[in-house]
Design an enzyme around this catalytic site. Sequence first.
Site, PDB file in Angstrom:
ATOM      1  N   ARG A 185       1.124  -1.302   0.248  1.00 18.28           N
ATOM      2  CA  ARG A 185      -0.220   0.254  -0.559  1.00 18.28           C
ATOM      3  C   ARG A 185       0.759   0.944  -0.284  1.00 18.28           C
ATOM      4  NH1 ARG A 185      -2.880  -4.534   1.020  1.00 18.28           N
ATOM      5  NH2 ARG A 185      -5.117  -4.528   0.603  1.00 18.28           N
ATOM      6  N   TYR A 222     -25.853  -1.793 -19.364  1.00 26.43           N
ATOM      7  CA  TYR A 222     -26.747  -3.376 -18.611  1.00 26.43           C
ATOM      8  C   TYR A 222     -28.132  -3.521 -19.262  1.00 26.43           C
ATOM      9  CZ  TYR A 222     -22.616  -3.660 -16.273  1.00 26.43           C
ATOM     10  OH  TYR A 222     -21.599  -3.639 -15.691  1.00 26.43           O
ATOM     11  N   HIS A 352      -0.596  -8.590 -13.899  1.00 24.58           N
ATOM     12  CA  HIS A 352      -2.300  -8.702 -13.444  1.00 24.58           C
ATOM     13  C   HIS A 352      -2.357  -9.539 -15.126  1.00 24.58           C
ATOM     14  CE1 HIS A 352      -5.590  -8.458 -10.946  1.00 24.58           C
ATOM     15  NE2 HIS A 352      -6.684  -8.096 -12.150  1.00 24.58           N
ATOM     16  N   ALA A 353      -3.017 -10.402 -14.559  1.00 26.83           N
ATOM     17  CA  ALA A 353      -3.746 -11.578 -15.616  1.00 26.83           C
ATOM     18  C   ALA A 353      -4.717 -10.709 -16.926  1.00 26.83           C
ATOM     19  CB  ALA A 353      -4.298 -12.600 -14.966  1.00 26.83           C
ATOM     20  N   HIS A 382      -9.757 -18.771 -16.650  1.00 33.70           N
ATOM     21  CA  HIS A 382     -10.095 -17.865 -16.911  1.00 33.70           C
ATOM     22  C   HIS A 382     -10.185 -16.739 -17.836  1.00 33.70           C
ATOM     23  CE1 HIS A 382     -12.743 -13.644 -15.530  1.00 33.70           C
ATOM     24  NE2 HIS A 382     -11.299 -13.105 -15.999  1.00 33.70           N
ATOM     25  N   GLU A 383      -8.612 -16.699 -18.619  1.00 25.28           N
ATOM     26  CA  GLU A 383      -8.118 -16.466 -19.309  1.00 25.28           C
ATOM     27  C   GLU A 383      -8.560 -16.388 -20.698  1.00 25.28           C
ATOM     28  OE1 GLU A 383      -7.306 -13.330 -18.729  1.00 25.28           O
ATOM     29  OE2 GLU A 383      -7.611 -13.134 -16.406  1.00 25.28           O
ATOM     30  N   HIS A 386     -11.879 -15.861 -21.647  1.00 23.85           N
ATOM     31  CA  HIS A 386     -11.989 -14.402 -22.427  1.00 23.85           C
ATOM     32  C   HIS A 386     -11.517 -14.971 -23.871  1.00 23.85           C
ATOM     33  CE1 HIS A 386     -13.175 -11.889 -19.715  1.00 23.85           C
ATOM     34  NE2 HIS A 386     -10.928 -12.268 -18.910  1.00 23.85           N
ATOM     35  N   GLU A 410     -16.544 -12.511 -18.158  1.00 25.57           N
ATOM     36  CA  GLU A 410     -15.951 -13.149 -17.230  1.00 25.57           C
ATOM     37  C   GLU A 410     -16.251 -14.019 -16.526  1.00 25.57           C
ATOM     38  OE1 GLU A 410     -13.689 -11.163 -16.138  1.00 25.57           O
ATOM     39  OE2 GLU A 410     -13.109  -9.345 -17.512  1.00 25.57           O
ATOM     40  N   TRP A 482     -13.904   4.307   1.180  1.00 27.21           N
ATOM     41  CA  TRP A 482     -12.969   3.028   0.862  1.00 27.21           C
ATOM     42  C   TRP A 482     -13.854   1.769   2.093  1.00 27.21           C
ATOM     43  CZ3 TRP A 482     -11.776   0.538  -3.379  1.00 27.21           C
ATOM     44  CH2 TRP A 482     -11.381  -1.371  -3.195  1.00 27.21           C
ATOM     45  N   ARG A 486     -15.872  -1.358   2.538  1.00 28.32           N
ATOM     46  CA  ARG A 486     -14.873  -2.502   3.148  1.00 28.32           C
ATOM     47  C   ARG A 486     -15.288  -3.332   3.726  1.00 28.32           C
ATOM     48  NH1 ARG A 486     -11.124  -5.570   0.542  1.00 28.32           N
ATOM     49  NH2 ARG A 486      -9.612  -5.241   2.356  1.00 28.32           N
ATOM     50  N   HIS A 510      -7.784  -3.112 -10.591  1.00 29.09           N
ATOM     51  CA  HIS A 510      -8.356  -2.442 -11.234  1.00 29.09           C
ATOM     52  C   HIS A 510      -8.669  -0.511 -11.433  1.00 29.09           C
ATOM     53  CE1 HIS A 510      -8.437  -6.393 -11.417  1.00 29.09           C
ATOM     54  NE2 HIS A 510      -8.996  -6.776 -12.434  1.00 29.09           N
ATOM     55  N   ARG A 519     -18.515  -6.175 -12.688  1.00 28.12           N
ATOM     56  CA  ARG A 519     -18.356  -7.437 -13.466  1.00 28.12           C
ATOM     57  C   ARG A 519     -18.208  -8.893 -13.203  1.00 28.12           C
ATOM     58  NH1 ARG A 519     -14.371  -4.882 -18.009  1.00 28.12           N
ATOM     59  NH2 ARG A 519     -15.938  -3.885 -18.097  1.00 28.12           N
ATOM     60  N   TYR A 520     -16.996  -8.575 -12.274  1.00 36.71           N
ATOM     61  CA  TYR A 520     -16.861 -10.084 -11.410  1.00 36.71           C
ATOM     62  C   TYR A 520     -17.793 -10.436 -10.401  1.00 36.71           C
ATOM     63  CZ  TYR A 520     -12.679  -8.774 -13.658  1.00 36.71           C
ATOM     64  OH  TYR A 520     -11.527  -7.976 -14.149  1.00 36.71           O
TER      65      TYR A 520
END
Length: 611
Positions: A185, A222, A352-353, A382-383, A386, A410, A482, A486, A510, A519-520
């Site tokens: 962080r 949407y 990041h994938a 996952h990838e 896509h 996703e 934030w 959380r 992101h 989306r996730y």
Amino acid sequence: MIKTFKRFHIVLLPLVLFACKPMDDVTVAGSGVDDKPTVENAVKFVEQSEYQLAELGQEAERMSWVYSNFITEDTEKLAANASSKFTARQVELAVEAAKFNDIEGVDGDTRRKLNMLRSGIVIPAPRDAAKTVEQSKIGAKLGGMYGKGEYCYANGECLDLGHLSDIMAESRDPAALLEAWNGWRKVSPPMKDLYARQVELANEGAAELGFSDLGTMWRSAYDMPPEEFPTELDRLWGEVKPLYEALHCHVRAKLGEEYGAGLVPQDGPIPAHLLGNMWAQDWSNIYPLVAPPETVAAYDLSAILKERGFDAINMVQAGEAFFSSLGFEKLPETFWQRSLFVKPADRDVVCHASAWDVDEKDDLRIKMCIKVNAEDFNTIHHELGHNYYQRAYNKESYLYRTSANDGFHEAVGDTIALSITPEYLQKIGLLENVPDASGDLALLMKRALEGIAFLPFGLMVDQWRWKVFAGETGPEGYNDLWWQLREKYQGVKAPNERPADAFDPGAKYHVPGNTPYTRYFLARILQFQFHRTLCEIAGDEGPVHRCSIYGNQQAGERLNAMLEMGRSEPWPDELEALTGQRNMDATAILDYFSPLKVWLDEQNQGRQCGW
Ligand code: X8Z
Ligand code: ZN
């Protein structure tokens, strides 16, 4: 890699290679179409727009690929340049599209595409050349700052996110966890002012396109009025929340046993550094601490992959083989030549994938710093989901070359990952003995630590961004907001007081990467819905958590039929084509986990749940 209209991960851009006039046919500035608002001109305008965006998009996509694979001052500038040209054109076309708003008699596809031109830009820029350039520079810079990020310990050793994540996953020493958590962080405070400026510019751009703010624009994608979308999310979250709360309660109790109630108070949120993941979004790494004790020991896929000597390529090959078993064509040779599978030793890359579709035809690639473990085995699927989606819709026109809604993109690979069952692993020779039904709780617990734990995180990231975009807080309040969210959604808290300059949202890919996140959350709901249907098609009669569609071509065909549609129809129609249902439906995920829910409720008796 992110396509603006179709961005499902980072920055993809679309392309049209057929049925398009060459650029020099263009006669007028902007789209090149006579701007009299007639039906005929509307059709021509859409055709020209698709062609132009495809051309510019491909250029920006290639620049972005090079930048993310080789982060330097030069590539940052080149990528920013290409992106700014592309954004400027998108905005011009979006404004022009509005001219056709009031004409009647336009066919359904053209009307749908005119709307997509207006609302499909992830980060719109104001119509001002200097501001467009400024915005693209900020975007590229933020991406690079995240990609290059590392934390240096007092002994001089500097660790990147991959290594810090290993500590979060493996260490049980609260001090080591806390240092890795805080260390990562430290990457984000310098992003805060840039981010704030980006919000300002993008909001200005959104306003010029007629949206009250960027959040409203994001919620307009949407196939429903944007104000109804949050209600839809609340409905889904309300349905899955009791399951999350039951998991939270059990996990908190077990963490209390491990670390003591001083560190993990049994009536409040869980400190975010103890959950096995840098963002407490996936808790599978603490499985050994929370596992159902009376069930047979779960197999450890990470250990199996390592024992069998798997490397990154073998893991991707296994993913490809799964899709092949469903009847999907093999990946092209160029996929293997052009993808990035392993973190290079000698340069900065964005680890990041992500999955790419550079020419929108068959130049498919993934970019990922693969580690040999179960988590990355899942991410590979996952990838690849896509990539197979991208190839399936490559015959659609440019604006339709994306998923029904971004959650669908996703969800595809995640659906396949649900078929990585013990039976499947045995079939491909990775597991000798399939545990009997007494092993189900273990399996379900592992999946819940991944999928159920994720749900509130999947929701809260954009709850935060939507409030930021709406101006509900300025930069001085970013971090507090934030942590409020959380705590509210996830029931986790910062493990220590946050420094005054903290910008913890920026430590999640992101946010600097400007990838929408709802989306996730949608994908987590949809993947179980898709899985349930595909298992029915495959004729599997056992419990759905034991079903693998491996080898079932009928299931593959039905899935592919939906993927091929791209975004050509409203998502409820596409969902119906596959599942027979027009709504995103949380009963699939709830049914899947119902045996675990029963067990969790028993464990939680006598415990004080909630936070
Ligand atoms: O970003 C991703 C993918 C690329 S689209 C690796 N995911 C989210 C994340 O890592 O935060 C997949 C799960 C959620
Ligand atoms: Zn993805």
